[in-house]
Design a protein around this motif. Structure first.
Motif, mmCIF file in Angstrom:
data_model
loop_
_atom_site.group_PDB
_atom_site.id
_atom_site.type_symbol
_atom_site.label_atom_id
_atom_site.label_comp_id
_atom_site.label_asym_id
_atom_site.label_seq_id
_atom_site.Cartn_x
_atom_site.Cartn_y
_atom_site.Cartn_z
ATOM 1 N N UNK A 95 46.826 27.682 -10.161
ATOM 2 C CA UNK A 95 46.928 29.043 -9.635
ATOM 3 C C UNK A 95 45.577 29.723 -9.465
ATOM 4 N N UNK A 96 44.754 29.695 -10.504
ATOM 5 C CA UNK A 96 43.595 30.593 -10.565
ATOM 6 C C UNK A 96 42.540 30.276 -9.514
ATOM 7 N N UNK A 97 42.255 29.008 -9.310
ATOM 8 C CA UNK A 97 41.230 28.631 -8.333
ATOM 9 C C UNK A 97 41.623 29.058 -6.931
ATOM 10 N N UNK A 98 42.925 29.047 -6.654
ATOM 11 C CA UNK A 98 43.405 29.397 -5.322
ATOM 12 C C UNK A 98 43.367 30.907 -5.085
ATOM 13 N N UNK A 99 43.750 31.677 -6.081
ATOM 14 C CA UNK A 99 43.957 33.110 -5.877
ATOM 15 C C UNK A 99 42.766 33.984 -6.238
ATOM 16 N N UNK A 100 41.852 33.473 -7.065
ATOM 17 C CA UNK A 100 40.806 34.343 -7.600
ATOM 18 C C UNK A 100 39.425 33.721 -7.407
ATOM 19 N N UNK A 101 38.521 34.515 -6.826
ATOM 20 C CA UNK A 101 37.171 34.065 -6.507
ATOM 21 C C UNK A 101 36.163 34.802 -7.378
ATOM 22 N N UNK A 102 34.887 34.610 -7.079
ATOM 23 C CA UNK A 102 33.816 35.255 -7.842
ATOM 24 C C UNK A 102 33.869 36.772 -7.723
ATOM 25 N N UNK A 103 34.593 37.292 -6.750
ATOM 26 C CA UNK A 103 34.723 38.737 -6.583
ATOM 27 C C UNK A 103 35.794 39.332 -7.492
ATOM 28 N N UNK A 104 36.549 38.468 -8.186
ATOM 29 C CA UNK A 104 37.736 38.913 -8.903
ATOM 30 C C UNK A 104 37.556 38.846 -10.417
ATOM 31 N N UNK A 105 38.560 39.343 -11.146
ATOM 32 C CA UNK A 105 38.516 39.353 -12.608
ATOM 33 C C UNK A 105 39.832 38.840 -13.174
ATOM 34 N N UNK A 106 39.725 37.992 -14.188
ATOM 35 C CA UNK A 106 40.890 37.473 -14.904
ATOM 36 C C UNK A 106 40.798 37.964 -16.349
ATOM 37 N N UNK A 107 41.829 38.649 -16.815
ATOM 38 C CA UNK A 107 41.854 39.201 -18.170
ATOM 39 C C UNK A 107 42.947 38.476 -18.936
ATOM 40 N N UNK A 108 42.544 37.721 -19.965
ATOM 41 C CA UNK A 108 43.445 36.773 -20.623
ATOM 42 C C UNK A 108 43.591 37.084 -22.104
ATOM 43 N N UNK A 109 44.829 36.994 -22.613
ATOM 44 C CA UNK A 109 45.075 37.128 -24.054
ATOM 45 C C UNK A 109 44.380 35.988 -24.787
ATOM 46 N N UNK B 153 52.138 34.209 -2.164
ATOM 47 C CA UNK B 153 51.431 33.475 -3.213
ATOM 48 C C UNK B 153 51.868 32.022 -3.221
ATOM 49 N N UNK B 154 53.172 31.798 -3.184
ATOM 50 C CA UNK B 154 53.692 30.430 -3.209
ATOM 51 C C UNK B 154 53.245 29.659 -1.980
ATOM 52 N N UNK B 155 53.264 30.295 -0.830
ATOM 53 C CA UNK B 155 52.854 29.620 0.399
ATOM 54 C C UNK B 155 51.392 29.187 0.315
ATOM 55 N N UNK B 156 50.540 30.067 -0.224
ATOM 56 C CA UNK B 156 49.127 29.721 -0.344
ATOM 57 C C UNK B 156 48.929 28.583 -1.343
ATOM 58 N N UNK B 157 49.709 28.566 -2.423
ATOM 59 C CA UNK B 157 49.614 27.465 -3.380
ATOM 60 C C UNK B 157 50.012 26.145 -2.723
ATOM 61 N N UNK B 158 50.990 26.161 -1.837
ATOM 62 C CA UNK B 158 51.378 24.929 -1.132
ATOM 63 C C UNK B 158 50.223 24.405 -0.277
ATOM 64 N N UNK B 159 49.397 25.299 0.208
ATOM 65 C CA UNK B 159 48.294 24.899 1.067
ATOM 66 C C UNK B 159 47.061 24.450 0.281
ATOM 67 N N UNK B 160 46.838 25.016 -0.907
ATOM 68 C CA UNK B 160 45.538 24.834 -1.541
ATOM 69 C C UNK B 160 45.545 24.428 -3.011
ATOM 70 N N UNK B 161 46.666 24.461 -3.697
ATOM 71 C CA UNK B 161 46.664 24.134 -5.133
ATOM 72 C C UNK B 161 46.467 22.633 -5.325
ATOM 73 N N UNK C 207 61.298 44.236 -17.462
ATOM 74 C CA UNK C 207 60.308 44.333 -16.379
ATOM 75 C C UNK C 207 60.564 43.255 -15.322
ATOM 76 N N UNK C 208 61.820 43.033 -14.996
ATOM 77 C CA UNK C 208 62.187 41.951 -14.085
ATOM 78 C C UNK C 208 61.447 42.006 -12.757
ATOM 79 N N UNK C 209 61.228 43.207 -12.222
ATOM 80 C CA UNK C 209 60.615 43.336 -10.902
ATOM 81 C C UNK C 209 59.168 43.785 -10.968
ATOM 82 N N UNK C 210 58.519 43.636 -12.139
ATOM 83 C CA UNK C 210 57.161 44.156 -12.291
ATOM 84 C C UNK C 210 56.131 43.064 -12.582
ATOM 85 N N UNK C 211 56.562 41.824 -12.715
ATOM 86 C CA UNK C 211 55.647 40.705 -12.973
ATOM 87 C C UNK C 211 55.395 39.973 -11.659
ATOM 88 N N UNK C 212 54.134 39.754 -11.324
ATOM 89 C CA UNK C 212 53.773 39.184 -10.034
ATOM 90 C C UNK C 212 53.872 37.667 -9.990
#
Length: 396
Positions: free
Chosen positions: A116-130, A258-266, A229-234
């Motif tokens: 997921x992460x390599x496809x959706x998030x670049x050097x311009x982005x931020x990932x905040x992880x527990x 998101x799923x379509x992009x993962x099919x192309x690049x994950x 939060x059924x409709x609040x998680x991306x």
């Protein structure tokens, strides 16, 4: 080569000396609540078989029928010639169950989190992880060039600080990543509060729900149902290797784009064989059963509450909670040794559990992680507690 071999021998000897060497016990039976190993027959209290579907006759029959109808393996990745109609059927069923627009299958949830992460998030982005997120999330994040922030386990004040830091750093796109259930502790992520903070800062929310899908929440849909939060998680990732039949395979359920992009690049998707036909068919049947598994879910809750209550009455230190992951703690410098000895003594009494110690858990917080199943009877649960008591008395 000799020098390398000798260095590896020394490293392995050190692992043994530290009490961290893992020995794989061989089962001589199917996965179930009652199993046989090469050492003994035993009650199984260490599998992720939460709904007891790993040897369910309907799941086994569906997988067996699929061998005749669909063949043994796909011998291909999905986009070449590795997609059968049942692969898409399972993806649509997962999306519907998860409450998302689409879903995509991976060969494991480890690969799903790794893709997921390599496809959706670049050097311009931020990932905040527990800080206690699963190793697959940690490895997946490392594949991305995004800026990385970490917050203390379930600490909402620290999460706010990290969201502020990501905003101040000018992140284009921010995502908060958490396990739905933390596998070593059995704690739930506070998803409602996490979603509130994410929405305040315009961030996405990503949940790995591997230890929840199928049995957590009123209808077993997972921690996002449990927390309202059924409709609040991306983005939701999960596995077919635990409650949903216990075989293999994982998935990402998310917005269609998101799923379509993962099919192309994950990369784990593009360069791994498709999930085997029998696993797909068995998982479809397991998901069908899980949808209507109100009684097994209630039995699982009852077994969990009974075990936790009896262990507390017997004087064991059990981490608080309601999840079927129930860590029995052995604190202190000698905790790892005692936990391992108790686990061995319990197997000799016909109860199979596993001890965990550093580096899997922090130093001084060794434990035996007990996992309840809907397939356990009340008699099984009471027998497990009795074995704990007898093993503790033996070990001291």
């Amino acid at each position: 080569m000799y020098a390398v071999k000798q260095a590896l021998v020394e490293e392995l000897e050190q692992i043994r000396a530290d009490g961290l060497y893992k020995v794989e016990r061989e089962l001589t039976t199917p996965q179930s609540s009652h199993v046989s190993t090469t050492q003994a027959e035993a009650l199984n209290f260490c599998a992720n078989n939460y709904l007891g579907l790993a040897d369910h006759p309907d799941v086994v029959a569906a997988a067996r029928e699929a061998l005749d109808r669909w063949g043994f393996g796909m011998a291909s990745v999905r986009f070449i010639c590795g997609t059968q109609t049942q692969h898409r059927e399972l993806e649509r069923a997962i999306a519907d169950f998860s409450g998302t627009e689409e879903a995509i299958l991976f060969s494991s949830c480890f690969d799903a989190n790794g893709g997921v992460f390599e496809v959706l998030f670049t050097a311009e982005d931020a990932i905040i992880s527990d800080e206690l997120n699963h190793a697959s999330i940690i490895d997946g994040i490392r594949l991305s060039k995004a800026r990385r922030f970490r917050y203390r386990n379930r600490d909402l004040a620290d999460l706010r600080r990290q969201l502020e830091a990501a905003r101040d750093a000018g992140a284009r796109r921010t995502v908060v990543v958490t396990d739905g259930v933390f596998s070593m502790d059995g704690y739930y992520a506070p998803l409602e509060e996490i979603c509130d903070l994410a929405e305040e800062f315009g961030a996405m929310v990503f949940v790995d729900d591997s230890h929840a899908v199928g049995f957590v929440g009123e209808h077993g849909r997972g921690t996002h149902e449990h927390c309202g939060v059924l409709d609040r998680v991306d983005i939701i990732t999960g596995t077919l290797g635990k409650a949903l039949g216990g075989a293999s395979g994982g998935y990402v359920a998310a917005h269609a784009e998101i799923v379509d992009l993962l099919r192309q690049r994950a990369r784990p998707y593009l360069f791994s064989n498709a999930v085997a036909p029998s696993v797909v068919a068995g998982s479809l049947k397991a998901l069908e059963i899980a949808r209507e598994a109100a009684e097994p879910r209630e039995r699982l809750r009852t077994n969990t509450a009974l075990f936790r209550r009896l262990m507390a009455q017997a004087g064991f230190e059990v981490l608080e909670g309601t999840h079927p992951i129930t860590p029995v703690m052995f604190p202190g410098d000698d905790g790892a040794r005692r936990a391992s000895q108790v686990a061995d003594a319990m197997l000799a009494r016909g109860v199979y559990v596993i001890a965990f110690s550093y580096p899997v858990v922090p130093k001084g917080k060794a434990r035996i992680r007990v996992q309840l199943s809907a397939a356990h009877s009340e008699e099984d649960v009471r027998a497990c507690v009795a074995a704990f008591v007898a093993a503790r008395d033996e070990v001291g």
